[in-house]
Design an enzyme around this catalytic site. Structure first.
Site, short mmCIF file in Angstrom:
data_model
loop_
_atom_site.label_atom_id
_atom_site.label_comp_id
_atom_site.label_asym_id
_atom_site.label_seq_id
_atom_site.Cartn_x
_atom_site.Cartn_y
_atom_site.Cartn_z
CB THR A 99 -0.91 0.03 1.23
OG1 THR A 99 -0.12 -0.20 2.40
CG2 THR A 99 -1.98 -1.04 1.15
CG LEU A 136 12.24 -9.86 8.72
CD1 LEU A 136 12.97 -10.68 9.79
CD2 LEU A 136 10.84 -9.48 9.21
CD GLU A 184 15.69 -0.50 -1.39
OE1 GLU A 184 15.33 -1.67 -1.56
OE2 GLU A 184 16.01 -0.04 -0.29
CG ASP A 197 10.64 -1.71 3.67
OD1 ASP A 197 9.51 -1.87 4.16
OD2 ASP A 197 11.13 -2.47 2.82
#
Length: 395
Positions: free
Chosen positions: A47, A135, A170, A182
């Site tokens: 999302t 993670l 990124e 993240d």
């Protein structure tokens, strides 16, 4: 980078290793250690790049960089354990190499784009955060790098702006079109709380976690296989859907602008594959809101429903689950004392996240280790994690 298996993040051990690396120029008073946590997302998957809602937790599995600042403009790093070395010239950052150093190089480049001063360093990267597990090991390395590259002071950016710089690294350097979740969680996490982020307005607030539930991450042992191309393809499908809708409703700029009631007419605007992508994102935003309310009310039944619906949507509509993740959720769901279970992260391998009553932790661990291993031949990991503060210095 080296595997995190068996790694103990001990400051004194890293300082000793750093002394060996620095050689005759070593001065203990110049040594620094910075840390950045991983993150597990309670709910709100895929999302963030659609302007939606997410509810991540910064967790106490981390990336550390032990280093000494240098007076030149060269970054010299090696990984703990295998000693894999890498060198980076801050004044001439080369194109990405396809290795772990890309996340450091991309962060240095993005800090430069934000006019943040950086300096050279000599250091060691260590982590007990599993890689390719969903993670956020990449965001963890980016945020740890940002703190190391600014050396003696915290980066001169707010936590949110620092997260945005690392997201830019990124997106534009590494080439993965991830959303902000993240990096935000790793930068802005708070101990004892999940972080509700509105990826459209960038408003956020902590959501205290209940003391009667533990967060358990079950690692499938199957590396996350959703590579940059597959991830970017799903993002492109969402963007194509928005373009089709905007031709009819120009005010719609992202899937966040749509609500579940819009699904009735959306099926006539896009094809079935695009519709299912949209349906996941639109309904997932509603599930984030339901989860926040359930956490605040202590409603375990509502938590279980939201997690179950999220996993089904990710598996059936967004198609990013895997047989291993589905099995872990199935085992957890039938284990007494497990309140909620779903896959977490980008998908196609990696981990599930579970909310578990403390007296059921051993029961879940034994069930996963016995049943999952028997069915797949793969050794799983069951990790009880706690909510920790975002990136900073190791005291």
């Amino acid at each position: 980078m080296a595997s995190s298996a068996g790694v103990i993040l001990d400051p004194e051990r890293l300082i000793v290793a750093l002394a060996d690396l620095a050689g005759p120029a070593w001065r203990r008073d110049k040594a620094r250690i910075v840390r950045a946590p991983g993150r597990v997302n309670l709910i709100g998957e895929h999302t963030d790049y659609n302007g939606g809602l997410v509810l991540p937790v910064a967790i106490g599995l981390e990336t550390w960089i032990a280093f000494v600042p240098t007076d030149d403009r060269t970054v010299r790093l090696r990984t703990d354990g295998d000693g894999e070395p890498a060198v980076l010239d801050l004044d001439a950052i080369a194109p990405r190499r396809g290795s772990w150093i890309d996340y450091v190089a991309g962060t240095a480049w993005a800090l430069g784009q934000a006019s943040v001063p950086t300096r050279g360093l000599l250091g060691i990267v260590a982590a007990d955060l599993p890689r390719e597990a969903g993670l956020s090991s990449s965001a963890s390395l980016e945020l740890a790098s940002a703190w190391a590259l600014t050396a003696d002071a915290p980066p001169p950016l707010s936590g949110l702006d620092l997260a945005r710089a690392c997201q830019k690294a990124e997106n534009d350097y590494v080439g993965v079109q991830c959303g902000l979740m993240d990096q935000f969680a790793v930068a802005c996490g708070q101990a004892g709380a999940a972080m509700l982020l509105d990826c459209r307005s960038l408003d956020y607030r902590p959501v205290p976690l209940p003391e009667d539930l533990a967060i358990v991450v079950c690692h499938s042992g199957s590396p996350r296989r959703l590579g940059a191309s597959a991830y970017n393809a799903r993002r492109e499908m969402c963007e194509q859907s928005v373009a089709a809708v905007a031709a009819i409703r120009p005010e719609v700029r992202s899937l966040r602008d749509l609500v579940p009631d819009d699904l009735d007419w959306l099926a006539d605007v896009v094809d079935e594959a695009h519709f299912r992508c949209c349906r996941h994102v639109i309904t997932e935003n509603a599930r984030v809101e339901a989860t926040v309310a359930a956490l605040q009310d202590g409603d375990h039944d509502a938590l279980g429903r939201a997690f179950a619906e999220s996993h089904a949507s990710l598996s059936d509509d967004y198609e990013v689950s895997s047989p291993e993740l589905d099995l872990l959720v199935e085992i957890a769901t039938r284990t007494p004392g497990v309140v909620a279970a779903r896959m977490t992260g980008a998908g196609f391998g990696g981990c599930t996240v579970n909310l578990v009553r403390p007296d059921a932790l051993d029961l879940l661990r034994h069930a996963v280790e016995r049943e999952y291993r028997a069915a797949t031949g793969i050794e799983p990991s069951v990790l009880v994690v706690n909510a920790v503060a975002g990136a900073g210095k190791v005291r």
